[in-house]
Design a protein around this motif. Sequence first.
Motif, PDB file in Angstrom:
ATOM      1  N   PHE A 184       0.863  -1.174   0.000  1.00  0.00           N
ATOM      2  CA  PHE A 184       0.000   0.000   0.000  1.00  0.00           C
ATOM      3  C   PHE A 184       0.903   1.229   0.000  1.00  0.00           C
ATOM      4  O   PHE A 184       1.569   1.520   1.004  1.00  0.00           O
ATOM      5  CB  PHE A 184      -0.915   0.004   1.218  1.00  0.00           C
ATOM      6  N   GLY A 185       0.928   1.946  -1.113  1.00  0.00           N
ATOM      7  CA  GLY A 185       1.764   3.124  -1.213  1.00  0.00           C
ATOM      8  C   GLY A 185       1.073   4.261  -1.932  1.00  0.00           C
ATOM      9  O   GLY A 185       0.332   4.030  -2.897  1.00  0.00           O
ATOM     10  N   LEU A 186       1.301   5.491  -1.463  1.00  0.00           N
ATOM     11  CA  LEU A 186       0.804   6.702  -2.100  1.00  0.00           C
ATOM     12  C   LEU A 186       1.986   7.491  -2.632  1.00  0.00           C
ATOM     13  O   LEU A 186       3.039   7.554  -1.989  1.00  0.00           O
ATOM     14  CB  LEU A 186       0.029   7.556  -1.101  1.00  0.00           C
ATOM     15  N   ALA A 187       1.805   8.130  -3.780  1.00  0.00           N
ATOM     16  CA  ALA A 187       2.909   8.816  -4.425  1.00  0.00           C
ATOM     17  C   ALA A 187       3.311  10.096  -3.708  1.00  0.00           C
ATOM     18  O   ALA A 187       4.457  10.518  -3.777  1.00  0.00           O
ATOM     19  CB  ALA A 187       2.553   9.119  -5.886  1.00  0.00           C
ATOM     20  N   GLY A 188       2.361  10.743  -3.003  1.00  0.00           N
ATOM     21  CA  GLY A 188       2.692  12.028  -2.408  1.00  0.00           C
ATOM     22  C   GLY A 188       2.953  13.057  -3.512  1.00  0.00           C
ATOM     23  O   GLY A 188       2.321  12.990  -4.567  1.00  0.00           O
ATOM     24  N   GLY A 244       4.018   9.120   9.190  1.00  0.00           N
ATOM     25  CA  GLY A 244       4.766   8.092   8.491  1.00  0.00           C
ATOM     26  C   GLY A 244       3.845   7.144   7.754  1.00  0.00           C
ATOM     27  O   GLY A 244       2.617   7.200   7.880  1.00  0.00           O
ATOM     28  N   ALA A 245       4.437   6.265   6.988  1.00  0.00           N
ATOM     29  CA  ALA A 245       3.659   5.320   6.189  1.00  0.00           C
ATOM     30  C   ALA A 245       3.076   4.191   7.032  1.00  0.00           C
ATOM     31  O   ALA A 245       1.994   3.679   6.731  1.00  0.00           O
ATOM     32  CB  ALA A 245       4.528   4.737   5.077  1.00  0.00           C
ATOM     33  N   ASN A 254       9.119   5.085   3.466  1.00  0.00           N
ATOM     34  CA  ASN A 254       9.051   3.899   2.612  1.00  0.00           C
ATOM     35  C   ASN A 254       9.547   2.722   3.430  1.00  0.00           C
ATOM     36  O   ASN A 254      10.698   2.724   3.884  1.00  0.00           O
ATOM     37  CB  ASN A 254       9.936   4.108   1.380  1.00  0.00           C
ATOM     38  N   THR A 255       8.697   1.737   3.685  1.00  0.00           N
ATOM     39  CA  THR A 255       9.032   0.657   4.624  1.00  0.00           C
ATOM     40  C   THR A 255       8.742  -0.709   4.017  1.00  0.00           C
ATOM     41  O   THR A 255       7.675  -0.930   3.443  1.00  0.00           O
ATOM     42  CB  THR A 255       8.238   0.815   5.933  1.00  0.00           C
ATOM     43  N   GLY A 256       9.697  -1.610   4.148  1.00  0.00           N
ATOM     44  CA  GLY A 256       9.513  -3.002   3.757  1.00  0.00           C
ATOM     45  C   GLY A 256       9.569  -3.895   4.975  1.00  0.00           C
ATOM     46  O   GLY A 256      10.367  -3.665   5.892  1.00  0.00           O
ATOM     47  N   MET A 257       8.705  -4.915   5.006  1.00  0.00           N
ATOM     48  CA  MET A 257       8.617  -5.807   6.163  1.00  0.00           C
ATOM     49  C   MET A 257       8.634  -7.260   5.723  1.00  0.00           C
ATOM     50  O   MET A 257       8.003  -7.621   4.722  1.00  0.00           O
ATOM     51  CB  MET A 257       7.307  -5.540   6.926  1.00  0.00           C
ATOM     52  N   LEU A 258       9.342  -8.069   6.477  1.00  0.00           N
ATOM     53  CA  LEU A 258       9.335  -9.515   6.285  1.00  0.00           C
ATOM     54  C   LEU A 258       8.941 -10.145   7.610  1.00  0.00           C
ATOM     55  O   LEU A 258       9.654 -10.026   8.610  1.00  0.00           O
ATOM     56  CB  LEU A 258      10.710 -10.023   5.847  1.00  0.00           C
ATOM     57  N   LEU A 259       7.762 -10.780   7.634  1.00  0.00           N
ATOM     58  CA  LEU A 259       7.251 -11.428   8.841  1.00  0.00           C
ATOM     59  C   LEU A 259       7.352 -12.935   8.679  1.00  0.00           C
ATOM     60  O   LEU A 259       7.184 -13.463   7.573  1.00  0.00           O
ATOM     61  CB  LEU A 259       5.785 -11.034   9.091  1.00  0.00           C
ATOM     62  N   GLY A 260       7.610 -13.629   9.778  1.00  0.00           N
ATOM     63  CA  GLY A 260       7.747 -15.080   9.718  1.00  0.00           C
ATOM     64  C   GLY A 260       6.954 -15.782  10.802  1.00  0.00           C
ATOM     65  O   GLY A 260       6.812 -15.272  11.917  1.00  0.00           O
ATOM     66  N   ALA A 309       5.742   6.678  -3.006  1.00  0.00           N
ATOM     67  CA  ALA A 309       5.600   5.925  -4.261  1.00  0.00           C
ATOM     68  C   ALA A 309       4.223   5.274  -4.313  1.00  0.00           C
ATOM     69  O   ALA A 309       3.826   4.583  -3.375  1.00  0.00           O
ATOM     70  CB  ALA A 309       6.684   4.850  -4.369  1.00  0.00           C
ATOM     71  N   GLY A 310       3.513   5.515  -5.404  1.00  0.00           N
ATOM     72  CA  GLY A 310       2.200   4.911  -5.572  1.00  0.00           C
ATOM     73  C   GLY A 310       2.334   3.469  -6.021  1.00  0.00           C
ATOM     74  O   GLY A 310       2.778   3.191  -7.135  1.00  0.00           O
ATOM     75  N   THR A 311       1.976   2.540  -5.164  1.00  0.00           N
ATOM     76  CA  THR A 311       2.097   1.112  -5.479  1.00  0.00           C
ATOM     77  C   THR A 311       0.767   0.582  -6.013  1.00  0.00           C
ATOM     78  O   THR A 311      -0.267   1.241  -5.905  1.00  0.00           O
ATOM     79  CB  THR A 311       2.511   0.321  -4.230  1.00  0.00           C
ATOM     80  N   PRO A 312       0.749  -0.611  -6.594  1.00  0.00           N
ATOM     81  CA  PRO A 312      -0.503  -1.138  -7.159  1.00  0.00           C
ATOM     82  C   PRO A 312      -1.553  -1.543  -6.136  1.00  0.00           C
ATOM     83  O   PRO A 312      -2.693  -1.811  -6.496  1.00  0.00           O
ATOM     84  CB  PRO A 312      -0.034  -2.353  -7.976  1.00  0.00           C
TER      85      PRO A 312
END
Length: 341
Positions: A154-158, A174-175, A211-217, A233-236
């Motif tokens: 989920f991203g918005l371009a701003g 923040g995002a 801009n944040t990336g997460m890896l959950l396990g 960044a506007g994501t799909p």
Amino acid sequence: MDRTVRWGVLATGGIAAAFTADLQRMPDAEVVAVASRTEASATAFADRFAIPRAYGDWASLAADEDVDVVYVATPHSAHRAAAGLCLEAGKAVLCEKAFTLNAAEAAELVALARDRGRFLMEAMWMYCHPLVRRIAGLVRDGAIGEVRTVQADFGLAGPFAPGHRLRDPALGGGALLDLGVYPVSFAQLLLGEPDRVQADALLSPEGVDLNTGMLLGWSDAGAQALLSCSVTAGTPVTASVTGTAGRIEIPHGFFFPDRFVLHREGGQEPEEFTAEGPRDSLQHEAAEVMRCLRAGETESPLVPLDGSLAVMRTLDAVRDRIGVRYPGDVVGAGTTPLRPA
């Protein structure tokens, strides 16, 4: 209650306006009061939506005997205070997401609601959406076997100017809390609370995540979730769930989808499921709140409080990994810290 449910709206921003508009389309709901920090803002909102009473302070709304339930639509930083005030006054509460700034505040709200025997629910409208409920049911029933991966973005371009609330640490900017709560909640709807969290982020000069990336396990399930959120960044805004016997793809707007596709292993034709009615309606969560109130339930089985607490713990863990702090908060206070992935 078998009569119309009477709502009070606390705050007057964009999400409050959207929710109020949807409530006024429901024959069994009535918006009877609105409150803001200023009388001018409350009065303007009341005039816009023809609401009978406008209050320039929160306490007056909490004390209004004609209000059955209060919708809290303030910035994240005020959720604990606003929802707590209403619960203390004996009101049922629907509180916007992210539930609070951190897990410690969320735990305080849940304890207060349970101690007072009052209804409390996070406004995670995604969980009440018919197609999302259908996806969760298919996964639960084994339609795609054992879940191995979840992906969601989920991203918005701003861009959002430095003075915008999304750039303000004091408002929980923040995002992550605005947008990342959706991918995290989606993954935990299907897999529960993770036991490993890894994250990386680009931070703003103010110290919030852009801009944040997460890896959950999940060790027991052998599953992973790859999630992202952004205000640069506007994501799909897509999601997919892959299991040992198939996968589910949501091609757009995964938290309020108009369709999704189920692919099963073994050469079967894909099945497409479509939604009826407006895809972005907030009426589903409002209807769930009113159903719970009429049934005398203090928690919703669709949006359980323990689930909201678990999501807040994960968001705390992400912030711990990326180094985001909000004024006055303690990440993970009173909770069991998740270990890094």
